[in-house]
Design an enzyme around this catalytic site. Structure first.
Site, PDB file in Angstrom:
ATOM      1  N   VAL A 125      -3.934  -0.979   2.090  1.00  0.00           N
ATOM      2  CA  VAL A 125      -4.255  -2.186   2.847  1.00  0.00           C
ATOM      3  C   VAL A 125      -3.203  -3.244   2.534  1.00  0.00           C
ATOM      4  O   VAL A 125      -2.916  -3.522   1.367  1.00  0.00           O
ATOM      5  CB  VAL A 125      -5.657  -2.728   2.483  1.00  0.00           C
ATOM      6  CG1 VAL A 125      -5.898  -4.078   3.151  1.00  0.00           C
ATOM      7  CG2 VAL A 125      -6.739  -1.743   2.895  1.00  0.00           C
ATOM      8  N   ALA A 171      -1.095  -6.546  -1.301  1.00  0.00           N
ATOM      9  CA  ALA A 171      -1.498  -5.230  -0.797  1.00  0.00           C
ATOM     10  C   ALA A 171      -2.214  -4.474  -1.913  1.00  0.00           C
ATOM     11  O   ALA A 171      -2.218  -4.911  -3.076  1.00  0.00           O
ATOM     12  CB  ALA A 171      -0.275  -4.440  -0.346  1.00  0.00           C
ATOM     13  N   LYS A 172      -2.832  -3.390  -1.583  1.00  0.00           N
ATOM     14  CA  LYS A 172      -3.418  -2.502  -2.583  1.00  0.00           C
ATOM     15  C   LYS A 172      -3.623  -1.145  -1.945  1.00  0.00           C
ATOM     16  O   LYS A 172      -3.764  -1.041  -0.720  1.00  0.00           O
ATOM     17  CB  LYS A 172      -4.787  -3.051  -3.034  1.00  0.00           C
ATOM     18  CG  LYS A 172      -5.196  -2.611  -4.419  1.00  0.00           C
ATOM     19  CD  LYS A 172      -4.494  -3.422  -5.484  1.00  0.00           C
ATOM     20  CE  LYS A 172      -4.852  -2.996  -6.877  1.00  0.00           C
ATOM     21  NZ  LYS A 172      -4.332  -3.953  -7.866  1.00  0.00           N
ATOM     22  N   GLY A 173      -3.626  -0.109  -2.782  1.00  0.00           N
ATOM     23  CA  GLY A 173      -3.839   1.232  -2.243  1.00  0.00           C
ATOM     24  C   GLY A 173      -4.644   2.064  -3.210  1.00  0.00           C
ATOM     25  O   GLY A 173      -4.888   1.663  -4.354  1.00  0.00           O
ATOM     26  N   ASP A 211      -1.656   1.061 -11.080  1.00  0.00           N
ATOM     27  CA  ASP A 211      -2.960   0.427 -11.252  1.00  0.00           C
ATOM     28  C   ASP A 211      -3.798   1.454 -12.009  1.00  0.00           C
ATOM     29  O   ASP A 211      -3.246   2.338 -12.675  1.00  0.00           O
ATOM     30  CB  ASP A 211      -3.541   0.074  -9.871  1.00  0.00           C
ATOM     31  CG  ASP A 211      -4.689  -0.922  -9.961  1.00  0.00           C
ATOM     32  OD1 ASP A 211      -4.435  -2.101 -10.177  1.00  0.00           O
ATOM     33  OD2 ASP A 211      -5.864  -0.510  -9.830  1.00  0.00           O
TER      34      ASP A 211
END
Ligand code: NAD
Length: 435
Positions: free
Chosen positions: A78, A123-125, A164
């Protein structure tokens, strides 16, 4: 300070209800976002824009397992926003990753980057999987296929992943290699948190703890407390907690209690931090049985009499249930979301200065930015230069927010959201909406 700003009808502000303490750190964050939007009198269109992610991608990640069978995982990326620059944020591998969580964490990254004036969006995934059940070869195939499915999303000028939960330097190296193979050139700047030999930055590992200490020292100086007259409690003794404890110790502070998942350890005469780190390293990375202190629980440790409390373990540690009992003068949020929204007002009432996570632990993303800059320059800085620049950016971010907080008579946390949202909104106004 009133809990609703400026005595005006509140468009976005909702009174935090008692349910919040059981909710996600993201919901706490959204409460704070609404408060700041209200204070800034953001118009509704702008509010909608900033509350909606720019892009949400769900991919199927088929992997041939070691037993020859195919297993399909679900992956997400995202991009919350790329108004300030390419988007930046980690990728997590965990069994409970889902789109809602990834969306939440992506917007959190937007505010964090804006607070420290790093020219990145958020953002992050993630991939929903249990990394403990995967062999190294399966993990590599999963990482490479996830990356291949997102080749049009990732890119040094578009969207830059980082480690992460359950992803590390090796995973970043695979992402970088997969992206590079497909673009037929080596693109080190497509990820950060890489091994040094592949274009990682010196100082990245210690950056978050170092940033925590920079802003803590700045807060102490505002209060007229000398570092060598300071007592400190640190919850969590991993990357962020142990580095924060060590650097505060080097400043002459007395670290009276530390803790990890095995429990807490208190010694009001001061803990020898290099000794505790050596003990942990020789004890399978655990403080269990640490001999030079008395045992205490992870809940009690938060309520000790001290000048500085650094929660550096996990979210939701200080809530309306224990906020009244906090005796620290300063809480420096090493972890993400360690204080719930309902606890904010209690701490404020009791005069506790909270340095919010989106400032206090932004040293990590700041040095990720430095890594990206060095990769693009093809010229690598000394650790001393990395640390000096990190210190300067963290100090300047602290001073900015302190000023905003003073100007509007709001907390440092509210100031952080006001500053970040205003920065993104002002940039967006200049860029305009492409039609
Ligand atoms: P880590 O895994 O290195 O360390 C976590 C520490 O917390 C360990 O000592 C662990 O034993 C302890 N812990 C876990 N559960 C606990 C519990 N219930 N009570 C007490 N201690 C507990 O992780 P880290 O990288 O140091 O991250 C810690 C926090 O900081 C997380 O919230 C993370 O999101 C945040 N953070 C980390 C970075 C970074 O660069 N590492 C950057 C920004 C934010």
């Amino acid at each position: 300070m009133a809990t609703t700003p400026a005595n005006k009808p509140s468009a976005y502000y909702k009174e935090p209800g008692p349910k919040l303490d059981k909710e996600s750190p993201f919901e706490s964050m959204m409460e704070r976002f609404r408060f700041a939007a209200d204070l800034l009198q953001l118009d509704e269109g702008m509010f909608q824009y900033l509350a909606s992610p720019f892009k949400q991608v769900i991919v199927s990640v088929p992997v041939v397992m070691d037993n020859g069978k195919i297993k399909v995982f679900e992956g997400y990326r995202v991009i919350h926003d790329n108004v300030l620059g390419p988007s930046k944020g980690g990728v997590r591998f965990a069994p409970d990753v889902n789109l809602e969580e990834v969306k939440a964490l992506a917007s959190w990254m937007t505010w964090k980057c804006a607070v420290v004036n790093v020219p990145f969006g958020g953002a992050k995934g993630g991939v929903r999987c249990n990394p403990k059940e995967l062999s190294k070869a399966e993990l590599e195939r999963l990482t490479r296929r996830y990356t291949a499915n997102l080749l049009e999303v990732f890119g040094p000028d578009r969207d830059i992943p980082a480690p992460d939960m359950n992803t590390d330097e090796q995973v970043m190296a695979w992402i970088m290699d997969t992206y590079s193979m497909n673009s037929q050139r080596t693109e080190t700047a497509v990820v950060t948190g890489k091994p040094i030999i592949l274009g990682g930055s010196l100082g990245r590992k210690e950056a978050t703890g170092r940033g925590v200490v920079t802003v803590t020292l700045a807060a102490l100086s505002k209060m007229g407390i000398m570092p060598n007259k300071t007592s400190v409690v640190v919850q969590g003794f991993g990357n962020v907690g142990s580095v924060s404890a060590e650097l505060m110790y080097e400043q002459g502070a007395k670290i009276i209690a530390i803790s990890d998942i095995s429990g807490g350890y208190v010694n009001t005469d001061g803990i020898d931090i290099p000794g505790a780190i050596a003990y942990m390293n020789n004890n399978n990375r655990s403080l269990e049985g640490y001999p030079d202190a008395d045992p205490i629980s992870n809940e009690e440790i938060l309520e000790l009499e001290c000048d500085v409390l650094i929660p550096a373990a996990k979210e939701d540690q200080i809530s309306r249930h224990n906020a009244h009992n906090i005796k620290a003068k300063i809480i420096s949020e090493g972890a993400n979301g360690p204080v719930t929204a309902n606890a904010d007002a209690i701490l404020e009432e009791n005069g506790v200065l909270v340095i919010p996570d989106i400032l206090a632990n932004a040293g990590g993303v700041t040095v990720s930015y430095f890594e990206w800059v060095q990769d693009r320059q093809g010229y690598f800085w000394t650790e001393e230069r990395v640390n000096r620049r990190l210190n300067r950016m963290m100090r300047s971010a602290f001073d900015n927010l302190y000023k905003v907080s003073d100007q509007h008579k709001i907390t440092m946390r509210q100031a952080a959201y006001v500053y970040a949202i205003n920065r993104v909104a002002e940039t967006l106004k200049l860029r305009g909406i492409y039609a």
